[in-house]
Design a protein around this motif. Structure first.
Motif, mmCIF file in Angstrom:
data_model
loop_
_atom_site.group_PDB
_atom_site.id
_atom_site.type_symbol
_atom_site.label_atom_id
_atom_site.label_comp_id
_atom_site.label_asym_id
_atom_site.label_seq_id
_atom_site.Cartn_x
_atom_site.Cartn_y
_atom_site.Cartn_z
ATOM 1 N N ARG A 155 10.856 1.476 3.234
ATOM 2 C CA ARG A 155 10.217 2.408 2.310
ATOM 3 C C ARG A 155 11.154 2.769 1.167
ATOM 4 O O ARG A 155 10.755 2.842 0.020
ATOM 5 N N LEU A 175 7.427 -1.029 1.642
ATOM 6 C CA LEU A 175 6.685 -0.668 2.841
ATOM 7 C C LEU A 175 5.361 -1.404 2.965
ATOM 8 O O LEU A 175 4.881 -1.673 4.044
ATOM 9 N N VAL A 176 4.784 -1.746 1.809
ATOM 10 C CA VAL A 176 3.503 -2.421 1.907
ATOM 11 C C VAL A 176 3.726 -3.910 2.043
ATOM 12 O O VAL A 176 3.472 -4.684 1.144
ATOM 13 N N SER A 177 4.264 -4.326 3.137
ATOM 14 C CA SER A 177 4.487 -5.756 3.310
ATOM 15 C C SER A 177 3.996 -6.188 4.672
ATOM 16 O O SER A 177 4.068 -5.449 5.638
ATOM 17 N N LEU A 237 6.047 -6.137 8.007
ATOM 18 C CA LEU A 237 6.229 -4.940 8.796
ATOM 19 C C LEU A 237 4.960 -4.494 9.478
ATOM 20 O O LEU A 237 4.991 -3.637 10.331
ATOM 21 N N LEU A 238 3.851 -5.091 9.067
ATOM 22 C CA LEU A 238 2.595 -4.654 9.645
ATOM 23 C C LEU A 238 2.410 -5.178 11.049
ATOM 24 O O LEU A 238 1.776 -4.558 11.869
ATOM 25 N N GLN A 247 -3.566 1.012 -1.550
ATOM 26 C CA GLN A 247 -2.142 1.239 -1.547
ATOM 27 C C GLN A 247 -1.409 0.299 -2.496
ATOM 28 O O GLN A 247 -0.225 0.480 -2.754
ATOM 29 N N SER A 248 -2.114 -0.700 -3.002
ATOM 30 C CA SER A 248 -1.449 -1.677 -3.858
ATOM 31 C C SER A 248 -1.012 -1.017 -5.159
ATOM 32 O O SER A 248 -1.604 -0.026 -5.598
#
Lengths: 494, 240
Positions: free
Chosen positions: A34, A39-41, A44-45, A220-221
């Protein structure tokens, strides 16, 4: 989905301590990501699950010839079962990143897969969709982008009736959305918003949860405020989202969690918060808060309540900043003391289960009380000052927030201060003055000034309890010096 | 944190609040060197204040997505056949049957038995294939509507519509709009590659199971069976 699948969690070979340790590692990795804005990758999801010995979903590395063979069999086999099995084998292979690479490099492979996805053999369709879903999990953008030809079909299927299939399409879309801007760029013109509007009317909870997930990833993009949120607000999607967050017997927590996050991203974007207000987002969120407090009281399963609380706090708090000053008095929520009762019940709940949520709750309390004599009065009449003071020692951030809320109350004048005197406030302040954090001390000084102004006896008591010595400790601090001097003057001379 | 017991009953009570105490400010309050004014605070999305909550959200998603990837258990039952007239598919799991039913019999045209992925496409099909008024009007005005819901554009021909969808809505160029359908005549161009042929067989195989009641009273052109979308072949037969 949550409740449906929880029962199927496979027992891992590791013990409780190891699980806790792994969780801490995951948290650390996420924190780092983060801070690096990563974080939006996809990576990590999906947590890298430890390979279980003989696990039925062990990823299998397939070579080019094998991939080709499975594809051919799936497409042209004569026996339905054989075709299905070929796809299942392909899917297992596609869990392996190298097989994914092999697959996308093979000419015509995606065409074949999409052909199977859109065939009229229902079971082949499902298996093909699962293969696509596997591919969508890839951390390599090339693989996600190879799935581009499938998106228009995935969108078309969202208006269908087979809920399991739709769910799968949505999670696949969600994964592709996270990974690739090229995919996102394509989805809007392909009609993702109308497709979601049609889909969000589904009665199936699992579908709605999947939709919420996909939408939250879209919102979130980084280009969402510019490219996506305006179209979304132009459609009826917002009304449906708010409908699905209404408390009541039909409320599903897993679904509400996803849409609460969606709402959070929309509100933060500030594209058109006036519209959210006019659609009743504030009362919906407030009612949800009351509902959650009721559930916390009954000590229902904490998991999803905790997940819901965070985005709801954020939505309420940020949305409150958008209420025009003139309209403040008209907002019912700001004149209903149940909301502070609910907030404190939730704060106590979090104290036990998730202390990290306390600061967000206190931030909401600040925004509720800052310009509201009604709610400041409520804090006094509901005897919430002492519980508030009990939170002071927890952390510096929390101390500052608690002190700020107290300042909100005290600055409203003598009528408010009288209700705080006599009381534990002064001794708490003397304690905070012992600390070294500049912000905490600074906020304490502000509170003291207001208190001395409106309640002169407090200054007296301060002197008697060695307040001056407590102040002296910080005299040299540049940021505090002037205020300390002023307070010393006031205390001595009145 | 000890809460007053009356708080719980307050939560359950009626909306409303006590009359607010009178506000009476002294101008010296918050005056220099002091700073305080009550004020609402807004945090933008990426603020570090949100770090903890974002991390928790991600942990939750990780758990959720791991579970989504697991293949769900199926409710196995003794084999049975789909009861829809003309359909001969056999199933041993309820979820499979449910999926089959929705996909193959869900949005089905009662006139020609074709199945469509959505109600919207079914409606468009009925309009363009089974509505004689449509045929008449189409000779004089733009009647072929764009298939993307929410797009208001209409076109003179289905080819124009297809071009629009490919150009503007970024549909793949080989998105099946044209029908490859039931004529298995020698008119089929040899260019069809093996995979295509297999799929074409597939769609025909389905036709065998559910023979159309009567051929639709509309024109057909035969074009070679291109790849994706046998079911889309049937539904997007509407563009010819």
């Amino acid at each position: 989905m949550w409740s449906r699948r929880q029962g199927r969690l496979s027992t891992l070979a590791c013990g409780v301590e190891e699980l806790r340790c792994r969780r801490r590692e995951r948290e650390a990795a996420l924190r780092k990501a983060r801070r690096e804005q990563q974080l939006v990758s996809k990576r990590l999801l999906r947590e890298d699950a430890p390979e279980e010995a003989g696990g039925q979903s062990a990823a299998v590395l397939l070579g080019e010839a094998e991939v080709q063979q499975f594809l051919r069999l799936a497409q042209r086999g004569t026996d339905e079962k054989e075709r299905e099995k070929a796809l299942v084998s392909l899917r297992r292979g596609l869990q392996h990143p190298e097989t994914q690479q092999t697959f996308i490099r093979l000419e015509g492979s995606m065409r074949t897969l999409v052909g199977l996805l859109t065939s009229n053999r229902a079971l082949l369709q499902l298996e093909a969709a699962r293969c696509l879903h596997e591919l969508s999990h890839s951390e390599q953008s090339a693989v996600a982008e190879a799935c581009l030809p499938a998106t228009s079909y995935l969108l078309t299927y969202l208006s269908g009736h087979s809920s399991e299939f739709i769910e799968l399409c949505l999670y696949t879309l969600g994964n592709l959305i996270v990974e690739s801007e090229a995919v996102r760029k394509q989805l809007l013109p392909q009609g993702i918003v109308p497709a979601l509007v049609a889909c969000i009317q589904s009665p199936h909870v699992a579908v709605l949860e999947a939709l919420g997930y996909a939408l939250s990833q879209l919102l979130q993009s980084k280009e969402a405020p510019e490219k996506i949120i305006p179209s979304l607000l132009d459609s009826s999607l917002l009304q449906h989202m708010l409908r699905l967050m209404q408390p009541g017997p039909k409320l599903n927590l897993g679904v509400a969690v996803e849409f609460a996050w969606c709402l959070h991203y929309i509100i933060c974007s500030q594209v058109n918060n006036a519209m959210l207000l006019s659609h009743g987002a504030l009362p919906t969120l407030a009612m949800l808060l009351l509902d959650m407090a009721g559930a916390a009281q009954r000590m229902d399963d904490a998991g999803l309540e905790l997940q819901l609380a965070c985005p709801v706090f954020r939505c309420l708090s940020n949305l409150l900043t958008e209420v025009p000053v003139e309209a403040m008095g008209e907002q019912m929520e700001l004149r209903d003391e149940r909301i502070v009762a609910a907030l404190f019940i939730l704060l106590q709940f979090f104290l036990q289960k998730q202390p990290t949520l306390l600061s967000e709750g206190l931030w909401l309390l600040n925004n509720l009380t800052a310009n509201s004599p009604t709610l400041c009065t409520s804090l006094l009449s509901l005897d919430l000052i002492e519980p508030l003071l009990q939170l002071l020692p927890l952390s510096n951030v929390i101390s500052v927030l608690v002190l700020t809320v107290l300042c909100n109350i005290v600055e409203k004048g003598p009528a408010y201060c009288q209700r705080l005197w006599p009381g534990p406030l002064l001794s708490c302040l003397l304690n905070t003055l012992v600390l070294s954090d500049i912000e905490v001390v600074g906020q304490s000084l502000e509170l003291l000034q207001l208190l001395f102004l409106y309640q002169p006896e407090a200054a007296q008591a301060f002197l008697q309890q060695s307040g001056l010595q407590a102040l002296e400790r910080h005299q040299e601090e540049t940021q505090l010096r002037d205020r300390i001097l002023a307070l010393q003057q006031t205390a001595i001379h009145g | 944190m000890l809460l007053p017991t009356a708080l719980y009953s307050r939560l359950a009570g009626a909306p409303g609040a006590a009359e607010p105490l009178p506000v009476e400010r002294n101008p010296a309050a918050g005056a220099a060197p002091f700073l305080f004014t009550p004020r609402l605070v807004r945090f933008p999305r990426d603020h570090e204040f949100f770090e903890d909550g974002d991390v928790q959200r991600h942990l939750y998603l990780q758990d959720m997505l791991t579970q989504v990837s697991e293949t769900p258990e199926k409710s196995m039952v003794p084999e049975f056949t789909c009861q829809v007239a003309g359909c001969c598919q056999v199933f041993a799991a309820l979820e499979d049957y449910q999926h089959h039913y929705h996909m193959s019999h869900g949005n089905t045209c009662s006139l020609c038995s074709r199945a469509f992925p959505s109600g919207h496409l079914l409606d468009v099909h009925i309009l363009e294939w089974h509505d004689s008024l449509f045929q008449i009007l189409a000779q004089r005005q733009d009647m072929y509507q764009c298939l993307v819901e929410g797009c208001p554009e209409k076109f003179r021909t289905s080819q124009d519509r297809k071009d629009h969808m490919v150009r503007l809505h970024l549909y793949p160029a080989d998105f099946r709009f044209d029908k490859p359908k039931t004529n298995r005549g020698p008119a089929m161009p040899a260019a069809a590659d093996p995979p295509a042929r297999a799929l074409k067989d597939d769609s025909d195989a389905m036709e065998i199971c559910s023979e159309p009641a009567a051929p639709p009273p509309c024109r057909r052109t035969y074009s070679h069976s291109c790849l994706p979308g046998a079911i889309f072949h049937s539904c997007l037969d509407i563009g010819l």
